[in-house]
Structure formats: structure tokens, C-alpha cells
Design a protein around this motif. Structure first.
Motif, PDB file in Angstrom:
ATOM      1  N   UNK A  91      84.153  47.534  53.669  1.00 42.09           N
ATOM      2  CA  UNK A  91      84.723  46.789  53.599  1.00 42.09           C
ATOM      3  C   UNK A  91      84.597  45.024  54.842  1.00 42.09           C
ATOM      4  N   UNK A  92      84.464  45.964  55.978  1.00 37.26           N
ATOM      5  CA  UNK A  92      83.801  44.694  56.979  1.00 37.26           C
ATOM      6  C   UNK A  92      82.099  44.606  56.582  1.00 37.26           C
ATOM      7  N   UNK A  93      81.394  45.457  56.109  1.00 39.12           N
ATOM      8  CA  UNK A  93      79.683  45.095  55.468  1.00 39.12           C
ATOM      9  C   UNK A  93      80.053  44.400  54.855  1.00 39.12           C
ATOM     10  N   UNK A  94      81.352  44.360  53.550  1.00 39.77           N
ATOM     11  CA  UNK A  94      80.994  43.856  52.393  1.00 39.77           C
ATOM     12  C   UNK A  94      81.287  42.245  53.388  1.00 39.77           C
ATOM     13  N   UNK A  95      82.285  41.755  53.294  1.00 41.34           N
ATOM     14  CA  UNK A  95      82.860  41.317  54.091  1.00 41.34           C
ATOM     15  C   UNK A  95      81.592  40.197  54.423  1.00 41.34           C
ATOM     16  N   UNK A  96      80.652  40.590  55.227  1.00 43.78           N
ATOM     17  CA  UNK A  96      79.129  40.046  56.271  1.00 43.78           C
ATOM     18  C   UNK A  96      78.704  39.374  55.181  1.00 43.78           C
ATOM     19  N   UNK A  97      78.002  40.484  54.532  1.00 44.53           N
ATOM     20  CA  UNK A  97      77.581  40.851  53.281  1.00 44.53           C
ATOM     21  C   UNK A  97      77.155  39.239  52.456  1.00 44.53           C
ATOM     22  N   UNK A 121      71.677  44.076  57.835  1.00 40.81           N
ATOM     23  CA  UNK A 121      70.396  44.714  57.953  1.00 40.81           C
ATOM     24  C   UNK A 121      70.618  46.793  59.203  1.00 40.81           C
ATOM     25  N   UNK A 122      70.705  45.953  60.158  1.00 38.45           N
ATOM     26  CA  UNK A 122      71.290  46.881  61.446  1.00 38.45           C
ATOM     27  C   UNK A 122      72.370  47.512  60.613  1.00 38.45           C
ATOM     28  N   UNK A 123      73.304  46.799  60.472  1.00 42.14           N
ATOM     29  CA  UNK A 123      74.091  47.275  60.161  1.00 42.14           C
ATOM     30  C   UNK A 123      74.966  47.841  58.481  1.00 42.14           C
ATOM     31  N   UNK A 124      74.166  47.907  57.939  1.00 38.28           N
ATOM     32  CA  UNK A 124      73.859  48.529  57.108  1.00 38.28           C
ATOM     33  C   UNK A 124      73.042  49.893  56.905  1.00 38.28           C
ATOM     34  N   UNK A 125      72.297  49.591  58.486  1.00 40.07           N
ATOM     35  CA  UNK A 125      71.413  51.917  58.345  1.00 40.07           C
ATOM     36  C   UNK A 125      73.083  52.065  59.170  1.00 40.07           C
ATOM     37  N   UNK A 126      73.367  51.552  60.151  1.00 34.46           N
ATOM     38  CA  UNK A 126      74.464  52.606  60.478  1.00 34.46           C
ATOM     39  C   UNK A 126      75.606  52.751  59.416  1.00 34.46           C
ATOM     40  N   UNK A 127      75.456  51.774  58.506  1.00 31.25           N
ATOM     41  CA  UNK A 127      77.138  52.665  57.909  1.00 31.25           C
ATOM     42  C   UNK A 127      76.651  53.710  57.035  1.00 31.25           C
ATOM     43  N   UNK A 128      75.295  53.733  56.454  1.00 31.17           N
ATOM     44  CA  UNK A 128      74.137  54.617  57.073  1.00 31.17           C
ATOM     45  C   UNK A 128      74.412  55.875  56.896  1.00 31.17           C
ATOM     46  N   UNK A 129      73.789  55.839  58.254  1.00 33.98           N
ATOM     47  CA  UNK A 129      74.880  56.994  59.397  1.00 33.98           C
ATOM     48  C   UNK A 129      75.405  57.755  59.198  1.00 33.98           C
ATOM     49  N   UNK A 130      77.042  56.952  59.146  1.00 38.57           N
ATOM     50  CA  UNK A 130      78.472  57.159  59.089  1.00 38.57           C
ATOM     51  C   UNK A 130      78.196  57.855  57.620  1.00 38.57           C
ATOM     52  N   UNK A 131      78.264  56.842  56.852  1.00 39.03           N
ATOM     53  CA  UNK A 131      78.016  57.669  55.049  1.00 39.03           C
ATOM     54  C   UNK A 131      77.210  59.239  55.383  1.00 39.03           C
TER      55      UNK A 131
END
Length: 390
Positions: free
Chosen positions: A250-256, A278-288
Motif C-alpha cells: 500500500x505504501x508503494x501504491x501511494x508513492x506510485x 524504481x528502487x522501492x519496486x525492486x525492494x518490494x519484489x525482494x520482500x515478496x
């Protein structure tokens, strides 16, 4: 309210998430129990999905339950955490109670009545180490009694039953523990500490002096050491991580959304926050990936009790928790920098204060320092598995 015929688990979770979202800020501000969301969970029969169909549940996999945690986490972290902690308690019954007539019948009650299970594993004087107890259960004939100074009981005032740990008898070692189910009519709670916290405020995990008496058959038949190793700790790390992932999503969605709005205002120009997004997207994928890999490992291991209790599995689950709890904060910090003052302020479409405060609980729910200490001891005698094939 009845579950709509033919509704998928995802659809049911989404309906609960919509309810949770509408009350999330009020729950956080007032530090109150997310009653509306939990009522919706019961209406959608989500509280019993892990229980076998034999006892009225749905036999849902842990991966599917983690997905529900993630969906709820995107709306209200407190409601999601209540759901996760309830399912962690249910996992102990499912994994270790099916040989007991009383616990089988109790699982049937959970399904029929959509009971909410609370947890009391911490205690004054043990420093948050759930694998130690000071209090001891007293068994006399077919009855058992327990008094415990519980520094935290998860949503204790709103639970329909509490699963509580203690030493197995008065002369037992602190690590010789049992877990017992007490239903609401079998105990009293005297509040000793108030849950006034930075985040996860709606979990309402006050401290209580617990006093309970019940039939001794309500004690789980397996030692708590076995319950913790084979179901509770792994399930905790996996479902907590799924909640944290939902917060990060949700944090990523708000930033996007913020970056897209900035791009529309200045066509042809790359918004300042785009690269950080883009950096946050990379970290979100790592978390997933971390959570998905952990869920797959658990599904593989649960068929083998020895593997579930192995040092290698413990190291893997410990690393999952450490990685997830640290990565979520970095993602939300990125999102905050992207959204700037509109993310810092409350009451905007990009507000991230609640997300950041809720996420800070991740490193404290079983302290990362304690987990790292346990892992370091395991690695003294165990070589970590480095194969990509598992």
C-alpha cells in the motif's frame, strides 16, 4: 450476514479489507479494537478457513492464508495482525490437537461460532522469551488452574478464547512448557498494563493478570517446545511477514500514485521521485520473493516433523523474519521521500505515517536481536543450505 454462494477466498478477503479500510484511521487514532473488520471476518467465515473440512473449516493452505493477511495489510495493519495472530493460534490446534477429542470439538466450535483466539505467551520476568515460563499450571484430578502475569495478551479483552503457555508443573524447568486453551467463561483478566503504542494500536494487546480454571483435557497433548518448533514460530514469521508485505504494497501504491500525478502535471519530464520509485519496486519484489520462498519451504517441510524441527529450517525461518522486518522499513522510507510533505502529513491520499509506525513493530515482534542470537548459535553447529534447488 452469510458468505455469498460461490465467492472465492480472494473476494471474501477483499470485502473484509474494504470494511477495514473504512475504519483504519479511526482504529489507529483511538487505539481501539478493529471490531468492524473482525465482525466482517466472521461474517465471511475467514476465522475458520485453516481448520479441516472435517471440523467445519475449509482446509486452506498457509499460502492462501498469507495472501489474506497481505490483502488486509493493505487496508488496516491492526486488523491484518489480529487475523494473522488468530491464525497462528489455530495452526497450533490444527497441527497438534487433532488427536485430542476436546480439541477436535473445539475446532468445530471455532468454525460454527467463528471464535476469535487470543495469545498469552509472554510473561513478566522472562524478557519476551516465549520459550521460558515462570508460572506453572496446577493439575488436580481432571481440573487445571493457572495464574499468569501476562505482560501482553493479544486483543485479550476481545478474545473468545486464549491459548496460554506455562510450565507443565510446579517443579518443571522453565523450558518444560505446555499450552492450554481457556474459553472466555473459564478465566478472568485484571488489566495491569495499557497498550498505548506507536503503531499496531488496534491490536489492543494490554497486559493482564490471568486467572483460569478448566478441565485438564484442554491442555494441548504435545509439549510446547514441539508446538513452537513445528507450527507456531514458522507460522508466526510467515504470516507476520505477509502482513508487513501488505503494508509495503500500500505504501508503494501511494508513492506510485504520487509519481504518476507529478508526471501528468509535467508531460515529457521524469518526475524527481521516479528513480526512487524504481528502487522501492525492486525492494518490494525482494520482500515478496522472501515470503513466497518461505511459504514454499514450509509446505515442503510440514510433511516431515523432523525437518520442521531441524536447525536448517529454523535458520531459514529466522532469516525470513529478519529480512522481511528490515526491508519493509526501507520501502516505506523510500515512499515517504517520494511523497514528501504529503506523505508526512496525515489526511492526504499519500499519507504514510500510519504505515511507518505500524512497520516499526516488525523488528520488535520477537526482537530481531534475540532471533539473530538464536541463529548465530545454530550456525555454530549447522552449515547453511546454499543450494538453489532447496
Amino acid at each position: 450476514m452469510n458468505v455469498s454462494t460461490g465467492a472465492t477466498l480472494t473476494e471474501r478477503a477483499a470485502r473484509v479489507a474494504a470494511v477495514a479500510s473504512g475504519h483504519a484511521d479511526d482504529v489507529d487514532v483511538k487505539g481501539r479494537f478493529p471490531r468492524e473488520a473482525v465482525t466482517a471476518m466472521a461474517a465471511e467465515r475467514l476465522l475458520s478457513i485453516q481448520i479441516s473440512p472435517e471440523f467445519g473449516g475449509e482446509g486452506t493452505s498457509l499460502a492462501e492464508i498469507a495472501e489474506v493477511c497481505s490483502v488486509l495489510g493493505q487496508s488496516c495493519a491492526s486488523a491484518a495482525m489480529v487475523f494473522a495472530m488468530h491464525q497462528i493460534k489455530v495452526s497450533s490446534l490444527v497441527s497438534h490437537g487433532e488427536d485430542s477429542p476436546w480439541h477436535r470439538a473445539f475446532m468445530g466450535r471455532i468454525a460454527a461460532e467463528q471464535l476469535l483466539l487470543g495469545s498469552a505467551t509472554t510473561e513478566g520476568g522472562i524478557g519476551g522469551n516465549l520459550r521460558n515460563s515462570i508460572c506453572a499450571i496446577e493439575v488436580e484430578g481432571d481440573r487445571c488452574r493457572l495464574e499468569k502475569d501476562a505482560t501482553v495478551i493479544s486483543y485479550g479483552a476481545d478474545s473468545d478464547a486464549i491459548l496460554i503457555t506455562s510450565r507443565s508443573h510446579a517443579n518443571a524447568a522453565s523450558t518444560d512448557q505446555v499450552m492450554t486453551v481457556f474459553t472466555k467463561d473459564q478465566y478472568t483478566l485484571e488489566r495491569t498494563q495499557v497498550w498505548d503504542t506507536l503503531g499496531m494500536r488496534g491490536t489492543c494487546s494490554d497486559g493482564y493478570l490471568f486467572k483460569g480454571e478448566a478441565p485438564a483435557e484442554q491442555m494441548l497433548p504435545k509439549p510446547f517446545a514441539e508446538i513452537a518448533a513445528q507450527s507456531m514460530l514458522a507460522t508466526s514469521h510467515l504470516l507476520w511477514s505477509a502482513v508487513w508485505y501488505g503494508i509495503a504494497v500500500d505504501a508503494m501504491a501511494r508513492a506510485q500514485a504520487f509519481v504518476r500525478a507529478a508526471a501528468r502535471k509535467s508531460p515529457g519530464q521524469t518526475p524527481p521521485g521516479a528513480l526512487r520509485l524504481a528502487e522501492a519496486s525492486n525492494l518490494l519484489q525482494l520482500l515478496k520473493s522472501n515470503v513466497v520462498a518461505g511459504l514454499k519451504e514450509f509446505e515442503t517441510a510440514k510433511a516431515d516433523p523432523d525437518r520442521l524441527s531441524s536447525m536448517g529450517f529454523a535458520v531459514s525461518m529466522n532469516n525470513l523474519k529478519i529480512g522481511s522486518s528490515e526491508t519493509i522499513l526501507t520501502i516505506i522510507n523510500h515512499a515517504m521521500l517520494i511523497c514528501g510533505i504529503l506523505g508526512y502529513k496525515n489526511g492526504t491520499p499519500y499519507s504514510l505515517g500510519r504505515h511507518l509506525r505500524d512497520a516499526h513493530s516488525a523488528q520488535l515482534m520477537i526482537s530481531n536481536d534475540r532471533i539473530l542470537g538464536n541463529t548465530s548459535n545454530l550456525l555454530l553447529v549447522h552449515k547453511q543450505d546454499t543450494s538453489l534447488l532447496g
